[in-house]
Scaffold this motif. Structure first.
Motif, short mmCIF file in Angstrom:
data_model
loop_
_atom_site.label_atom_id
_atom_site.label_comp_id
_atom_site.label_asym_id
_atom_site.label_seq_id
_atom_site.Cartn_x
_atom_site.Cartn_y
_atom_site.Cartn_z
N ASN A 1 2.95 -5.44 0.64
CA ASN A 1 2.57 -4.84 -0.63
C ASN A 1 1.69 -3.61 -0.35
O ASN A 1 0.77 -3.67 0.45
N VAL A 2 1.99 -2.51 -1.01
CA VAL A 2 1.27 -1.27 -0.70
C VAL A 2 0.45 -0.73 -1.87
O VAL A 2 -0.05 0.38 -1.82
N ASP A 3 0.32 -1.52 -2.94
CA ASP A 3 -0.34 -1.02 -4.14
C ASP A 3 -1.73 -0.43 -3.88
O ASP A 3 -2.03 0.67 -4.32
N VAL B 1 -3.14 0.55 -1.12
CA VAL B 1 -3.13 1.71 -0.22
C VAL B 1 -2.65 2.95 -0.95
O VAL B 1 -3.20 4.04 -0.77
#
Lengths: 196, 300, 196
Positions: free
Chosen positions: C127-129, C131
């Motif tokens: 999950n990259v939210d 970042v």
């Protein structure tokens, strides 16, 4: 203070070191402060600055910049001879209106002052460096006399801001709550600091 | 430009501290620096140069389950809402399915694609390796960006405010908004923002809710009825990839609880699964182990 | 365009004029824009800028500043050699590090832009939210003006990204493919693997 300071070991020595610091300095820097940074006597800094200033004024050719001493210290300025060109650069594309991004940033500063750029960025979710500079240039905000956590510069609105908005004081800023029906914790919105 | 930011956001995938520090059976995982399932996979497969067919699936599984437990514990300690665990569990599914596919593909006799299914598995294997390679490529690209970022940090751009004589030339500002509009703008900016909907990772999964407990139950039923089965047989009726993945996860869990055993007759043979009769496996109990995610993978 | 431009009549000529304008610029200025301001051909401006840059690099002594072409234009920077002294003066987020996760996410966005969070997550496996939020706040990425399939927000890198990495354009990013022996067509891989 040792005879040979760290800066003397670098190519260019003290003069280039001074150029480096002054190139990024927004406000005039005193020779005392520069002496601290470079760990050399103030007198040596002062002499080097005088040298640089006269070098820019014309050893080879007059540079487009000059190193000027003002009340509080030294700063790079563009040379007056080229003011026409600088003006046409500055005025190109300028409008009399603030951008949406600038207005939003101004709104955040108005309600959260004094506030750092880092916090405004966190609130708005974007980098605000350039709009903050615009607001400073336009005289709508100014630096707060004290620094924040970690030495961050804090900003506050100015008298001019109040004038332009037709307000007598900051107390006359409207409350935020009515603008957000549906947000449960309105009290905290109005009073609490933003958690970034 | 000064990119002022209060703090560095930590890596988004929490890495539990020092899980599996001690060497166990030549298998040692220091999960400290991992950043997601692909990191773990790369670590297992490339760094340690493990041939996937030689990796006892159970050992890998144990490592992952230990990893998840660490996460759950960390999450409980910090009193967080368990979203992290859900995220990690989902990521775990990615690892599990990737590992399974890799292993399944490796187990195929080379050059003897008996049927369409085998061919698809080989294709899947290529895709999976390509995905890992791609991930690795971006890691290397990130290294380049990191070096540039650090090197450039030594230079500072000149960005000073306008000299007063030029600022004075700027056209007088026309203020088109009043205090109320300003307040509305501030309210909007300061309002708590809803977390952006996560559109991660499950877009390619189809079907209704699938739970590990349910799949464990149906596996148990199937094995009771037919004795020893290959994994392909166990998932033959799976309507969607999600079910395959969850069934695989259920198998891992069952294995961990010593409810089933794995056997492989020869290096390229099928992986055979059979029930351990004397086990006291309770499929419903699995639910508790995956509490963070409700033991359930939702397709939304 | 006349042979003798107004700037040629001033002492110092075009080179000093360029110095003067760049001294007040707070963003990189393109040679095309400078050519308009000074009413000379772009090629002449470009040559003069190159001259200045190499002059600062060492004709007499390496200056404390350097003139560099980044993103879409030219800008004055302090020279990296003096970083220790400059950073003891400038206290800002310039030196704030990016986490490994942020760098990897930034790499995916740089090479795959415009790209949705879903696809970044698929490529990175996590999950990259948070970042992505960090990168937005730092101004390294921004939302793409159009939405992607299914209304997903797309992200792209900014001009500041180029400036901060000292790149002239995205073309200066090293090719990604050498890292990928045997994978002929990544685009098709992306679309084949993840339908987001």
């Amino acid at each position: 203070m040792s005879e040979i300071a760290p800066i003397d070991r670098l190519p260019g020595g003290l003069e280039s070191g001074l150029e480096a610091v002054l190139m990024v300095a927004d406000i005039p820097v005193s020779s005392a402060r520069l002496a601290e940074i470079f760990e050399v006597p103030t007198a040596r800094v002062a002499a080097a600055l005088e040298n640089l200033a006269s070098e820019y004024d014309g050893k080879d050719r007059p540079r487009g910049f000059e190193l000027r001493r003002v009340a509080s210290g030294w700063r790079f300025y563009s040379r007056a001879d080229y003011a026409d060109f600088v003006s046409s650069y500055v005025l190109d594309g300028q409008t009399a209106r603030l951008s949406q991004a600038a207005l939003e940033t101004l709104a955040v500063i108005a309600y959260r002052q004094p506030v750092s750029r880092g916090r405004i960025s966190a609130i708005r979710g974007v980098n605000v460096d350039s709009v903050v500079r615009t607001l400073l240039t336009r005289g709508l905000i100014t630096e707060y006399p004290e620094v924040g956590d970690g030495g961050a510069t804090l900003y506050q609105t100015t008298e001019y801001f109040l004038e332009r908005l037709g307000l007598g004081s900051l107390d006359e800023l409207p409350a935020l709550s009515p603008y957000l029906p549906g947000v449960a914790d309105l009290e905290s919105l109005d009073s609490a600091t933003y958690d970034d | 430009m000064s990119a002022t930011l209060s703090e560095e956001t930590a890596t988004e995938s929490t890495t539990p501290a020092e899980a599996g520090q001690e060497s166990a059976g030549g298998f040692r995982l220091a999960l400290q620096n991992f950043n997601g399932p692909f990191d773990v996979l790369l670590h297992l497969i490339t760094k340690r140069e493990l041939d996937i067919t030689e990796v006892a699936l159970a050992e890998v599984t144990d490592e992952f389950i230990a990893y998840l437990r660490e996460l759950q514990a960390a999450s409980a300690e910090s009193g967080s809402d368990g979203m992290k665990v859900l995220d990690e569990t989902t990521e775990f599914l990615v690892v599990a399915s990737t590992l399974l596919d890799l292993k399944a593909a490796r187990l195929l006799p080379r050059g003897e694609m008996a049927d369409e299914e085998d061919f698809e598995l080989l294709e899947a294997r290529d895709l999976l390796f390509a995905r890992l390679l791609q991930y690795k490529a971006f890691k290397q690209a990130a290294e380049f960006l990191g070096e540039r970022y650090t090197a450039e940090g030594a230079r500072h751009p000149r960005e000073v405010s306008l000299e007063p004589q030029f600022a004075a030339l700027l056209p007088e500002l026309v203020f088109t908004i009043g205090p109320d509009a300003l307040a509305a703008m501030a309210a909007k900016a300061l309002a708590p923002k809803p977390e952006p909907a996560t559109e991660v990772g499950i877009g390619h999964l189809h079907g209704a809710n699938v739970t590990i407990a349910e799949e464990a139950e149906s596996i148990t039923a199937l094995l009771e009825a037919r004795g020893t089965l290959a994994f392909t047989e166990l998932v033959a009726d799976a309507p969607a990839q999600l079910v395959v993945v969850v069934r695989f996860l259920a198998l891992l869990e069952m294995f961990r609880q010593k409810a089933i055993s794995f056997a492989q007759q020869d290096p390229l043979g099928p992986l055979l699964i059979s029930l351990i009769q004397e086990s006291s496996f309770d499929a419903q109990a699995v639910q508790d182990d995956y509490e963070g995610s409700g033991g359930e993978v939702n397709h939304e």
